[in-house]
Enzyme design. Structure first.
Site, PDB file in Angstrom:
ATOM      1  N   LYS A  26       0.318   8.919  -3.786  1.00 26.95           N
ATOM      2  CA  LYS A  26      -0.937   8.650  -3.025  1.00 26.95           C
ATOM      3  C   LYS A  26      -1.754   9.525  -4.644  1.00 26.95           C
ATOM      4  O   LYS A  26      -1.090  10.585  -5.398  1.00 26.95           O
ATOM      5  CB  LYS A  26      -1.040   8.844  -2.037  1.00 26.95           C
ATOM      6  CG  LYS A  26      -0.375   8.162  -0.638  1.00 26.95           C
ATOM      7  CD  LYS A  26      -0.480   8.924   0.365  1.00 26.95           C
ATOM      8  CE  LYS A  26      -0.512   7.584   1.498  1.00 26.95           C
ATOM      9  NZ  LYS A  26      -0.287   8.391   3.046  1.00 26.95           N
ATOM     10  N   TYR A  66      -3.101  -1.485   3.689  1.00 29.85           N
ATOM     11  CA  TYR A  66      -3.032  -1.166   4.791  1.00 29.85           C
ATOM     12  C   TYR A  66      -4.167  -1.782   5.928  1.00 29.85           C
ATOM     13  O   TYR A  66      -4.373  -1.059   6.569  1.00 29.85           O
ATOM     14  CB  TYR A  66      -4.695   0.932   4.508  1.00 29.85           C
ATOM     15  CG  TYR A  66      -2.846   1.796   4.396  1.00 29.85           C
ATOM     16  CD1 TYR A  66      -2.375   1.678   4.677  1.00 29.85           C
ATOM     17  CD2 TYR A  66      -3.551   2.624   3.072  1.00 29.85           C
ATOM     18  CE1 TYR A  66      -1.282   2.874   4.165  1.00 29.85           C
ATOM     19  CE2 TYR A  66      -3.034   3.268   2.111  1.00 29.85           C
ATOM     20  CZ  TYR A  66      -1.570   4.021   2.725  1.00 29.85           C
ATOM     21  OH  TYR A  66      -0.875   4.549   2.093  1.00 29.85           O
ATOM     22  N   PHE A  74      -8.750   6.267  11.518  1.00 26.95           N
ATOM     23  CA  PHE A  74      -8.921   6.618   9.434  1.00 26.95           C
ATOM     24  C   PHE A  74      -9.004   5.686   9.280  1.00 26.95           C
ATOM     25  O   PHE A  74      -8.788   5.970   7.680  1.00 26.95           O
ATOM     26  CB  PHE A  74      -7.758   7.749   9.705  1.00 26.95           C
ATOM     27  CG  PHE A  74      -6.313   6.884  10.213  1.00 26.95           C
ATOM     28  CD1 PHE A  74      -5.674   6.216   9.054  1.00 26.95           C
ATOM     29  CD2 PHE A  74      -5.477   7.098  11.525  1.00 26.95           C
ATOM     30  CE1 PHE A  74      -4.653   5.705   9.346  1.00 26.95           C
ATOM     31  CE2 PHE A  74      -4.656   6.558  11.826  1.00 26.95           C
ATOM     32  CZ  PHE A  74      -3.744   5.680  11.157  1.00 26.95           C
ATOM     33  N   ARG A 102      12.508   6.011   3.161  1.00 27.78           N
ATOM     34  CA  ARG A 102      11.521   6.559   4.254  1.00 27.78           C
ATOM     35  C   ARG A 102      12.829   8.047   4.748  1.00 27.78           C
ATOM     36  O   ARG A 102      11.625   8.645   5.065  1.00 27.78           O
ATOM     37  CB  ARG A 102      11.369   5.435   5.225  1.00 27.78           C
ATOM     38  CG  ARG A 102      11.013   4.131   4.884  1.00 27.78           C
ATOM     39  CD  ARG A 102       9.480   4.252   5.557  1.00 27.78           C
ATOM     40  NE  ARG A 102       9.134   5.003   6.854  1.00 27.78           N
ATOM     41  CZ  ARG A 102       8.007   4.677   7.250  1.00 27.78           C
ATOM     42  NH1 ARG A 102       6.543   4.353   6.291  1.00 27.78           N
ATOM     43  NH2 ARG A 102       7.662   4.720   8.615  1.00 27.78           N
ATOM     44  N   THR A 108       5.258  11.298   8.761  1.00 27.15           N
ATOM     45  CA  THR A 108       3.980  11.004   8.234  1.00 27.15           C
ATOM     46  C   THR A 108       3.540  12.441   8.022  1.00 27.15           C
ATOM     47  O   THR A 108       2.148  12.511   7.512  1.00 27.15           O
ATOM     48  CB  THR A 108       3.548   9.851   9.659  1.00 27.15           C
ATOM     49  OG1 THR A 108       3.865   8.597   9.584  1.00 27.15           O
ATOM     50  CG2 THR A 108       2.023   9.787   9.170  1.00 27.15           C
ATOM     51  N   ARG A 119       7.641  15.319   2.549  1.00 26.24           N
ATOM     52  CA  ARG A 119       6.485  15.370   2.500  1.00 26.24           C
ATOM     53  C   ARG A 119       6.846  16.821   3.390  1.00 26.24           C
ATOM     54  O   ARG A 119       5.519  17.613   3.691  1.00 26.24           O
ATOM     55  CB  ARG A 119       6.077  14.328   3.793  1.00 26.24           C
ATOM     56  CG  ARG A 119       5.726  12.787   3.435  1.00 26.24           C
ATOM     57  CD  ARG A 119       5.679  12.442   4.327  1.00 26.24           C
ATOM     58  NE  ARG A 119       4.732  10.889   4.024  1.00 26.24           N
ATOM     59  CZ  ARG A 119       4.008  10.118   4.417  1.00 26.24           C
ATOM     60  NH1 ARG A 119       5.389   9.478   5.648  1.00 26.24           N
ATOM     61  NH2 ARG A 119       3.772   8.744   4.520  1.00 26.24           N
ATOM     62  N   ASN A 129      -0.402  12.995   2.550  1.00 19.37           N
ATOM     63  CA  ASN A 129       1.238  12.967   2.675  1.00 19.37           C
ATOM     64  C   ASN A 129       1.354  13.025   1.404  1.00 19.37           C
ATOM     65  O   ASN A 129       2.793  12.271   1.298  1.00 19.37           O
ATOM     66  CB  ASN A 129       1.609  12.707   4.203  1.00 19.37           C
ATOM     67  CG  ASN A 129       0.987  11.472   4.727  1.00 19.37           C
ATOM     68  OD1 ASN A 129       0.190  10.715   3.325  1.00 19.37           O
ATOM     69  ND2 ASN A 129       1.013  10.496   5.484  1.00 19.37           N
ATOM     70  N   HIS A 132       3.622   7.143  -0.427  1.00 14.91           N
ATOM     71  CA  HIS A 132       4.038   5.868   0.771  1.00 14.91           C
ATOM     72  C   HIS A 132       5.064   5.393   1.170  1.00 14.91           C
ATOM     73  O   HIS A 132       5.198   4.790  -0.628  1.00 14.91           O
ATOM     74  CB  HIS A 132       2.826   4.605   0.513  1.00 14.91           C
ATOM     75  CG  HIS A 132       2.532   3.619   1.360  1.00 14.91           C
ATOM     76  ND1 HIS A 132       2.908   3.449   2.613  1.00 14.91           N
ATOM     77  CD2 HIS A 132       3.431   2.337   0.990  1.00 14.91           C
ATOM     78  CE1 HIS A 132       3.371   1.514   3.422  1.00 14.91           C
ATOM     79  NE2 HIS A 132       4.008   1.616   1.863  1.00 14.91           N
ATOM     80  N   GLU A 143       4.756  -5.982   0.587  1.00 18.30           N
ATOM     81  CA  GLU A 143       3.779  -4.769  -0.062  1.00 18.30           C
ATOM     82  C   GLU A 143       4.305  -5.037  -1.484  1.00 18.30           C
ATOM     83  O   GLU A 143       3.257  -4.755  -2.541  1.00 18.30           O
ATOM     84  CB  GLU A 143       4.066  -3.240  -0.023  1.00 18.30           C
ATOM     85  CG  GLU A 143       3.671  -3.493   1.585  1.00 18.30           C
ATOM     86  CD  GLU A 143       4.362  -1.832   1.937  1.00 18.30           C
ATOM     87  OE1 GLU A 143       3.206  -2.095   3.115  1.00 18.30           O
ATOM     88  OE2 GLU A 143       4.992  -1.592   1.289  1.00 18.30           O
TER      89      GLU A 143
HETATM   90  P1  IDP Z   1       3.773   5.939   6.570  1.00 22.62           P
HETATM   91  O1  IDP Z   1       2.501   6.539   5.641  1.00 22.62           O
HETATM   92  O2  IDP Z   1       4.729   7.389   7.600  1.00 22.62           O
HETATM   93  O3  IDP Z   1       3.668   5.292   7.038  1.00 22.62           O
HETATM   94  P2  IDP Z   1       1.756   5.292   9.154  1.00 22.62           P
HETATM   95  O4  IDP Z   1       0.985   5.302  10.362  1.00 22.62           O
HETATM   96  O5  IDP Z   1       1.979   4.048   8.381  1.00 22.62           O
HETATM   97  O6  IDP Z   1       2.014   6.637   8.205  1.00 22.62           O
HETATM   98  O7  IDP Z   1       0.243   5.165   8.308  1.00 22.62           O
HETATM   99  C1  IDP Z   1      -0.252   5.382   6.920  1.00 22.62           C
HETATM  100  C2  IDP Z   1      -0.654   6.632   6.195  1.00 22.62           C
HETATM  101  O8  IDP Z   1      -2.553   6.638   7.318  1.00 22.62           O
HETATM  102  C3  IDP Z   1      -0.267   7.460   6.056  1.00 22.62           C
HETATM  103  O9  IDP Z   1       0.618   7.723   5.406  1.00 22.62           O
HETATM  104  C4  IDP Z   1      -1.130   8.782   6.630  1.00 22.62           C
HETATM  105  O10 IDP Z   1      -1.691   8.966   5.417  1.00 22.62           O
HETATM  106  C5  IDP Z   1      -2.777   7.990   7.085  1.00 22.62           C
HETATM  107  N1  IDP Z   1      -2.725   8.327   8.455  1.00 22.62           N
HETATM  108  C6  IDP Z   1      -1.581   7.950   9.311  1.00 22.62           C
HETATM  109  N2  IDP Z   1      -2.025   8.365  10.877  1.00 22.62           N
HETATM  110  C7  IDP Z   1      -3.251   9.823  10.161  1.00 22.62           C
HETATM  111  C8  IDP Z   1      -4.218   9.939  11.324  1.00 22.62           C
HETATM  112  O11 IDP Z   1      -4.013  10.206  12.634  1.00 22.62           O
HETATM  113  N3  IDP Z   1      -5.300  10.725  10.812  1.00 22.62           N
HETATM  114  C9  IDP Z   1      -5.256  11.039   9.377  1.00 22.62           C
HETATM  115  N4  IDP Z   1      -4.646  10.013   8.623  1.00 22.62           N
HETATM  116  C10 IDP Z   1      -3.283   9.119   9.156  1.00 22.62           C
HETATM  117 MG    MG Z   2       3.573   2.817   7.269  1.00 29.53          MG
END
Ligand code: IDP
Ligand code: MG
Length: 166
Positions: A26, A66, A74, A102, A108, A119, A129, A132, A143
C-alpha cells in the site's frame, strides 16, 4: 489456476497445482521504503513472483478492489488513502500461497499482529497496515483479474523448484 508438470521427463510424474494470490504494498509501505522487504520475505519463503507493477490507483479501481467494504465507515478514507500515492501490485504463486501469504502479512491491526509478521514488525495503525493480501482462493482470482491482464503475468518455473518441493 495453472498446473505445472514437474520432472515431466521422469517416469514418476508429480503435479503441482499452483495457487496464485494478489499482494499489494500500500502507499504507506511504498513511501516507507518497504517494497524490497516485502518482496524479500515472499521470495525467501519460496514463493514465485509472476506479476509486478507500480500503480497510481484510480478511484474506480480502489472502489472495486474494496467493494466488499463499501458499507463500512472507513471505506471512503480507505479508498482515498489507496489513491494517495503509488502502490506496488504483485501476483505470487506457490502451493498454499493464499493462506500462507496472509500468515506472513499478519493480523489486520498491526498493533496486535504477531512479531515476525510484516504488519507486526513494521506497523502501528490499522489504517496504515502496509500491505494487502487476498483472503481466499476465489478472492485472489477476482483480484488478479481486476489488477492484471493475462499478458502481464509470466508463466515460468524457477530452476530451484526441486529444492522447494519434494
Ligand atoms: P485485511 O486487509 O487484513 O484483509 P480487511 O478487514 O479486509 O483487512 O480490511 C481492509 C482494509 O481496510 C484493512 O487492511 C485496513 O487498511 C482497512 N481497515 C479495516 N478495518 C479498519 C478500521 O477499523 N479502521 C480503518 N481502516 C480499516
Ligand atoms: Mg481483506
Amino acid at each position: 489456476m495453472r498446473v505445472f508438470h514437474r520432472h515431466s521427463q521422469q517416469a514418476s510424474k508429480k503435479e503441482l497445482a499452483l495457487e496464485q494470490t494478489f499482494i499489494m504494498v500500500k502507499p504507506d509501505g511504498v513511501q516507507r521504503g518497504l517494497v524490497g522487504e516485502v518482496i524479500s520475505r515472499l521470495e525467501a519463503k519460496g514463493f514465485t513472483l509472476v506479476g509486478l507493477k507500480l500503480v497510481q490507483v484510480s478511484k474506480e479501481l480502489a472502489e472495486e478492489h474494496y467493494d466488499v467494504h463499501k458499507e463500512r465507515p472507513f471505506f471512503s478514507s480507505l479508498v482515498q488513502f489507496i489513491c494517495s500515492s503509488p502502490v506496488v501490485a504483485m501476483v505470487w504463486q506457490g502451493e498454499g500461497v493464499v493462506a500462507s501469504a496472509r500468515t506472513l502479512i499478519g493480523a489486520t491491526n498491526p498493533l496486535t499482529a504477531s512479531p515476525g509478521t510484516i504488519r507486526g514488525d513494521y506497523g502501528v495503525s490499522i489504517g496504515r497496515n502496509l500491505i494487502h493480501g487476498s483472503d481466499a482462493i476465489e478472492t485472489a482470482q477476482k483480484e488478479i483479474g481486476l489488477w492484471f491482464s493475462d499478458k502481464e503475468l509470466a508463466s515460468w518455473e524457477p530452476t530451484m523448484t526441486p529444492w522447494l518441493y519434494e
